[in-house]
Write an enzyme that holds these catalytic residues in place. Structure first.
Site, mmCIF file in Angstrom:
data_model
loop_
_atom_site.group_PDB
_atom_site.id
_atom_site.type_symbol
_atom_site.label_atom_id
_atom_site.label_comp_id
_atom_site.label_asym_id
_atom_site.label_seq_id
_atom_site.Cartn_x
_atom_site.Cartn_y
_atom_site.Cartn_z
ATOM 1 C CE LYS A 205 0.612 1.081 4.533
ATOM 2 N NZ LYS A 205 0.757 2.347 5.261
ATOM 3 C CB THR A 262 -1.765 4.480 2.974
ATOM 4 O OG1 THR A 262 -1.791 3.759 4.200
ATOM 5 C CG2 THR A 262 -0.347 4.935 2.712
#
Length: 348
Positions: A205, A262
């Site tokens: 991620k 994120t």
């Protein structure tokens, strides 16, 4: 294992006084207060000024500005003092420095302690996940190594904004023990045995967030960013499954949840680094502008190499790595991502 796993941690060492390490120390302190359980929490930091501020002002303004810390947290630059008798050892140092630091700390860690990784990176050169580095350097069995991951934007959690996360350990009793130790009024941990999936979700991620940040820096729209996030999840899933992770993990907090947080938050270091790159800054200039490590910059190459070894197609990761290596300009990123052969969406 002689550690009693029916209760929760009594003596905790948190190694790393950055934003997430300090925040997790706060979670552990607040969890103990909420449970009415006495707990000794010690925080190790390299910088004496940070340590002094934690001890005297109960703050860490370098990383968590305006957030008061519980008085039960003490700090020291002496790692032996911090580790002495700790039944829970939490590691929150930069991923690429973990192995040499563990070699220095190995003899100081209690023989029956549970060791927890808060780190989200792959080691360069070995492509090892952080739990693997911990196992190799400390000689610990898998049942004594745990991972905490999920949407963990430190500042939001430090401000006690409600958050759910995942505790992963192959030993369910150890996972439950850790979950009880870090259940605070604002922090709700779930447990899983899928350590591989949880770690891969937290690693990849960061690379996808760099791509989304670049798109934002180039003032691309929400359609673009949503497309990158969605296809980024497909890439993450392919790699996790190839390594033995579980598909359901990718649909959960450590997969989709962490990816969305994120990729969409200005508090995300990787998103910020990508945005600065998209605005035209060089990698060196980005490093000078940021005060904390954007792990995706360091781990991207390792993820790309691991995918190559496994024969896993990860075009977004490959494009980001090419940008970081100076082989692809940020202007070329979008067209490259759209140049793949046509195929059904579900055909990952």
């Amino acid at each position: 294992m002689t550690l009693d796993l029916s209760g929760s941690a009594r003596t905790v060492a948190v190694l790393g006084a950055g934003s997430w390490g300090t925040t997790f120390a706060k979670i552990l302190a607040d969890a103990a207060t909420a449970a009415g359980t006495p707990r000794d929490i010690r925080l190790w930091g390299r910088r004496s000024e940070v340590v002094e501020q934690v001890n005297t002002a109960h703050r860490n303004d370098q990383y968590l500005k305006d957030v008061p810390l519980p008085t039960s947290i003490t700090a020291s630059t002496d790692v032996a003092t911090v580790l002495d008798g700790a039944d829970l050892v939490v590691l929150a140092v930069p991923a690429q420095s973990l192995r040499p630091q563990l070699r220095q700390w190995r003899e100081l860690i209690a023989p029956d302690a549970i060791v927890v990784s808060l780190m989200k990176g792959l080691e360069l050169g070995t492509d090892a996940r952080m739990s693997q580095v911990i196992s190799e350097e400390l000689g610990l069995p898998a049942e004594r190594i745990a991972v905490v991951s999920g949407p963990n934007l430190a500042m939001e959690i430090a401000r006690e904004e409600p958050t759910a996360s995942v505790v992963a350990c192959t030993e369910s009793a150890a996972a439950g023990w850790l979950a009880r130790s870090c259940t605070a009024p604002y922090f709700r941990p779930y447990t899983t045995s899928d350590v591989v999936g949880v770690e891969i979700g937290g690693i990849v991620k960061n690379v996808i967030a760099l791509a989304v940040g670049i798109c934002e820096g180039k003032q691309m729209g929400d359609n673009t960013k949503a497309s990158v996030i969605t296809r980024g999840l497909a890439e993450t899933s392919r790699l996790a499954l190839a390594l033995g992770g579980e598909a359901k993990t990718m649909a959960g907090l450590a997969g989709l949840g962490d990816l969305v947080a994120t990729c969409s938050s200005s508090l995300s270091r990787n998103h910020t680094a990508g945005r600065l790159l998209g605005q035209g800054l060089t990698l060196e200039e980005v490093g000078q502008k940021m005060t904390q490590t954007a792990e995706g910059i360091k781990s991207g190459q390792a993820v790309h190499e691991l995918a190559g070894k496994l024969g896993v197609e990860m075009p977004i990761t490959a494009a980001v790595v090419a940008v970081l290596a100076g082989k692809l300009s940020v202007d070329q990123l979008g067209p490259v991502l759209l140049s793949r052969e046509l195929k059904p969406e579900g055909d990952y």
